[in-house]
Scaffold this motif. Structure first.
Motif, PDB file in Angstrom:
ATOM      1  N   MET A 401       0.808  -1.222   0.000  1.00  0.00           N
ATOM      2  CA  MET A 401       0.000   0.000   0.000  1.00  0.00           C
ATOM      3  C   MET A 401       0.837   1.266   0.000  1.00  0.00           C
ATOM      4  O   MET A 401       0.305   2.358  -0.226  1.00  0.00           O
ATOM      5  CB  MET A 401      -0.927   0.030   1.226  1.00  0.00           C
ATOM      6  CG  MET A 401      -2.236  -0.742   1.088  1.00  0.00           C
ATOM      7  SD  MET A 401      -3.348  -0.065  -0.175  1.00  0.00           S
ATOM      8  CE  MET A 401      -3.650   1.584   0.462  1.00  0.00           C
ATOM      9  N   VAL A 402       2.139   1.166   0.256  1.00  0.00           N
ATOM     10  CA  VAL A 402       2.988   2.360   0.397  1.00  0.00           C
ATOM     11  C   VAL A 402       2.855   3.329  -0.783  1.00  0.00           C
ATOM     12  O   VAL A 402       2.662   4.543  -0.578  1.00  0.00           O
ATOM     13  CB  VAL A 402       4.468   1.963   0.624  1.00  0.00           C
ATOM     14  CG1 VAL A 402       5.371   3.190   0.545  1.00  0.00           C
ATOM     15  CG2 VAL A 402       4.621   1.278   1.979  1.00  0.00           C
ATOM     16  N   PRO A 403       2.942   2.878  -2.052  1.00  0.00           N
ATOM     17  CA  PRO A 403       2.762   3.829  -3.159  1.00  0.00           C
ATOM     18  C   PRO A 403       1.394   4.494  -3.146  1.00  0.00           C
ATOM     19  O   PRO A 403       1.259   5.672  -3.509  1.00  0.00           O
ATOM     20  CB  PRO A 403       2.943   2.953  -4.413  1.00  0.00           C
ATOM     21  CG  PRO A 403       3.692   1.757  -3.951  1.00  0.00           C
ATOM     22  CD  PRO A 403       3.253   1.523  -2.552  1.00  0.00           C
ATOM     23  N   PHE A 404       0.375   3.757  -2.714  1.00  0.00           N
ATOM     24  CA  PHE A 404      -0.977   4.319  -2.641  1.00  0.00           C
ATOM     25  C   PHE A 404      -1.083   5.344  -1.511  1.00  0.00           C
ATOM     26  O   PHE A 404      -1.769   6.360  -1.654  1.00  0.00           O
ATOM     27  CB  PHE A 404      -2.009   3.201  -2.442  1.00  0.00           C
ATOM     28  CG  PHE A 404      -2.188   2.322  -3.636  1.00  0.00           C
ATOM     29  CD1 PHE A 404      -3.066   2.668  -4.653  1.00  0.00           C
ATOM     30  CD2 PHE A 404      -1.455   1.148  -3.762  1.00  0.00           C
ATOM     31  CE1 PHE A 404      -3.222   1.860  -5.768  1.00  0.00           C
ATOM     32  CE2 PHE A 404      -1.611   0.329  -4.871  1.00  0.00           C
ATOM     33  CZ  PHE A 404      -2.497   0.682  -5.880  1.00  0.00           C
ATOM     34  N   TYR A 405      -0.401   5.075  -0.385  1.00  0.00           N
ATOM     35  CA  TYR A 405      -0.373   6.064   0.702  1.00  0.00           C
ATOM     36  C   TYR A 405       0.238   7.373   0.205  1.00  0.00           C
ATOM     37  O   TYR A 405      -0.285   8.461   0.490  1.00  0.00           O
ATOM     38  CB  TYR A 405       0.454   5.538   1.886  1.00  0.00           C
ATOM     39  CG  TYR A 405      -0.109   4.345   2.612  1.00  0.00           C
ATOM     40  CD1 TYR A 405      -1.487   4.178   2.758  1.00  0.00           C
ATOM     41  CD2 TYR A 405       0.722   3.374   3.168  1.00  0.00           C
ATOM     42  CE1 TYR A 405      -2.001   3.073   3.435  1.00  0.00           C
ATOM     43  CE2 TYR A 405       0.222   2.283   3.834  1.00  0.00           C
ATOM     44  CZ  TYR A 405      -1.142   2.129   3.969  1.00  0.00           C
ATOM     45  OH  TYR A 405      -1.646   1.041   4.635  1.00  0.00           O
ATOM     46  N   VAL A 406       1.348   7.256  -0.520  1.00  0.00           N
ATOM     47  CA  VAL A 406       2.028   8.455  -1.046  1.00  0.00           C
ATOM     48  C   VAL A 406       1.113   9.200  -2.013  1.00  0.00           C
ATOM     49  O   VAL A 406       0.974  10.431  -1.942  1.00  0.00           O
ATOM     50  CB  VAL A 406       3.348   8.066  -1.740  1.00  0.00           C
ATOM     51  CG1 VAL A 406       3.974   9.291  -2.415  1.00  0.00           C
ATOM     52  CG2 VAL A 406       4.322   7.447  -0.742  1.00  0.00           C
ATOM     53  N   LEU A 407       0.475   8.477  -2.913  1.00  0.00           N
ATOM     54  CA  LEU A 407      -0.420   9.088  -3.890  1.00  0.00           C
ATOM     55  C   LEU A 407      -1.598   9.774  -3.211  1.00  0.00           C
ATOM     56  O   LEU A 407      -1.933  10.931  -3.518  1.00  0.00           O
ATOM     57  CB  LEU A 407      -0.923   8.014  -4.867  1.00  0.00           C
ATOM     58  CG  LEU A 407      -1.965   8.470  -5.902  1.00  0.00           C
ATOM     59  CD1 LEU A 407      -1.360   9.505  -6.844  1.00  0.00           C
ATOM     60  CD2 LEU A 407      -2.497   7.283  -6.686  1.00  0.00           C
TER      61      LEU A 407
END
Length: 432
Positions: A401-407
């Motif tokens: 989920m890390v890229p989604f958290y950043v986005l």
């Protein structure tokens, strides 16, 4: 040490201790309130009077209706029809399966208003569809969870209703309109990311574009989508109150599910009603207890103290909004969304007013912010639903989920510092 300081220490300390001991949030608020009342030698009857007063607000009647309407549409065959419509619209482009996921969540979220219902209802279909086209299961699940947050921005959203009442005098119609563009904006950001991942990993497309299929699936899905139209036009146009529009939405959802789609029987309704009552019992207890807790907080002058403290820390609007976002994100990781709205909104209103922040705009920011909390451990409800329906462990999902958290955090900051995205539509329609 003054009586007020000791009382504040008791209230906050007891609440924090009970939360650490994993006591239910309602019991924690109620217990801390009673302990503080006993110390101040105030009658305990004030607590129960506050609980009754908190649930007698007419606008809160919209919450049960919105939840029931969402459950009816969730169990009434709307899910598969929305996915078919979304697939006909965007399934033919690169990253189409991911875009179908996002678009279907955009449609369904606008009906249910619940990220959990969105993930539980659409997730099994969407994840299977994406994995069959070669998508990684972790990515498919994470996209399903992230896209579900749109539903809390696109009306109807019972969390928006709770915020409107708690903030005091904020127009529900304005909040509904304010959430539309940010909800779509978040969806577009997720679609662009899906396109990028599909191009990078060379995922396949589905069948070719067909206008005939778009019209056919669109006609079928239209009956469910009419729920959004009824609510948005009814409330923003001043034709109905939020409560009235929610009641009509329930009636329409029932008609669509039973007699138009015919995917639900009268017997099924009782199961849905039972599930709704269980959900509502939690929400209404929280509202009742939070009202007494909020009364105690106000009685002790905590909102004024926090407002003065924050403004003394810095008068820079940009910095303060960033601090508020960070605080909300951290709280969203350990507390339920409705609890935070009920507890913090009355405290933050004086700060926001002093900063000149539009309360309608901040309502959108707050709901999106706390929606992200549903995707984070240790208490992220949607994260656990995603893990259950996909079979992927929570730890692996959290890392994925890390890229989604950043986005999503980038979208959050953009909405925070460009209020016109939220306020444009309500200003245009309602002439605010």
């Amino acid at each position: 040490m003054s009586t007020e300081i000791i009382a504040i220490t008791l209230l906050v300390g007891a609440f924090a201790l009970l939360m650490v001991l994993r006591v239910g949030i309602g019991i924690a608020m109620g217990g801390a309130t009673i302990i503080t009342m006993l110390y101040l030698k105030l009658p305990i009857s004030v607590v129960f009077q506050g609980m009754i007063s908190g649930t007698k607000v007419f606008t809160f009647m919209a919450v049960p209706f919105f939840v029931l309407a969402g459950e009816l549409m969730s169990g009434g065959g709307i899910s598969k029809r929305l996915i078919h419509f979304a697939e006909a619209l965007v399934g033919w482009v690169h990253g189409g399966a991911g875009m179908v996921n996002v678009l279907a969540s955009m449609f369904f979220g606008g009906i249910s208003g619940s990220a959990a219902a969105d993930t539980a209802s659409l997730g099994p279909i969407e994840i299977e569809m994406m994995t069959e086209q070669g998508y990684d299961k972790e990515f498919s699940t994470c996209l399903t969870m992230a896209s579900s947050v749109q539903g809390m921005l696109i009306p109807p959203s019972h969390n928006m209703v709770v915020y409107a009442v708690t903030a005091g005098g904020v127009s529900i119609g304005a909040l509904f309109l304010a959430g539309l563009v940010p909800g779509v904006f978040l969806g577009l950001a997720l679609m662009v990311y899906s396109y990028y991942i599909a191009r990078k990993n060379r995922y396949t497309k589905s069948e070719k574009f067909s206008l005939k299929r778009v019209l056919k699936t669109g006609w079928t899905a239209m009956f469910g989508l009419m729920t959004i139209v009824i609510i948005v036009l009814g409330v923003s146009g001043g034709i109905m109150t939020a409560t009235e529009s929610a009641a009509i939405a329930v009636l329409w959802s029932f008609v669509v599910s039973v007699w138009i789609y015919k995917d639900m029987s009268i017997k099924d309704y009782y199961k849905i009603a039972t599930k709704t009552v269980k959900t509502l019992s939690i929400i209404m207890i929280l509202i009742a207890v939070a009202y007494s807790f909020g009364w105690t907080v106000t009685y002790l002058g905590i909102p004024k103290m926090i407002a003065s403290g924050l403004l003394a820390l810095t008068s820079n609007k940009i910095v303060l909004l960033l601090l508020l976002n960070i605080v909300l994100l951290l709280l969203g990781m350990v507390m339920s969304m409705s609890s935070i709205i009920l507890i913090l909104t009355p405290i933050l209103v004086p700060v926001l007013t002093a900063l000149g922040v539009d309360l309608v705009h901040f309502g959108v920011v707050m709901v999106l912010n706390l929606g992200m909390g549903l995707l984070t451990p240790p208490v992220g409800g949607v994260l656990y639903i995603g893990s259950a329906i996909s079979g992927v462990k929570v730890g692996r999902l959290t890392r994925s989920m890390v890229p989604f958290y950043v986005l999503m955090f980038s979208v959050l900051l953009f909405l925070t510092y460009v209020p016109a995205i939220s306020t444009f539509l309500p200003n245009l329609v309602l002439g605010r």
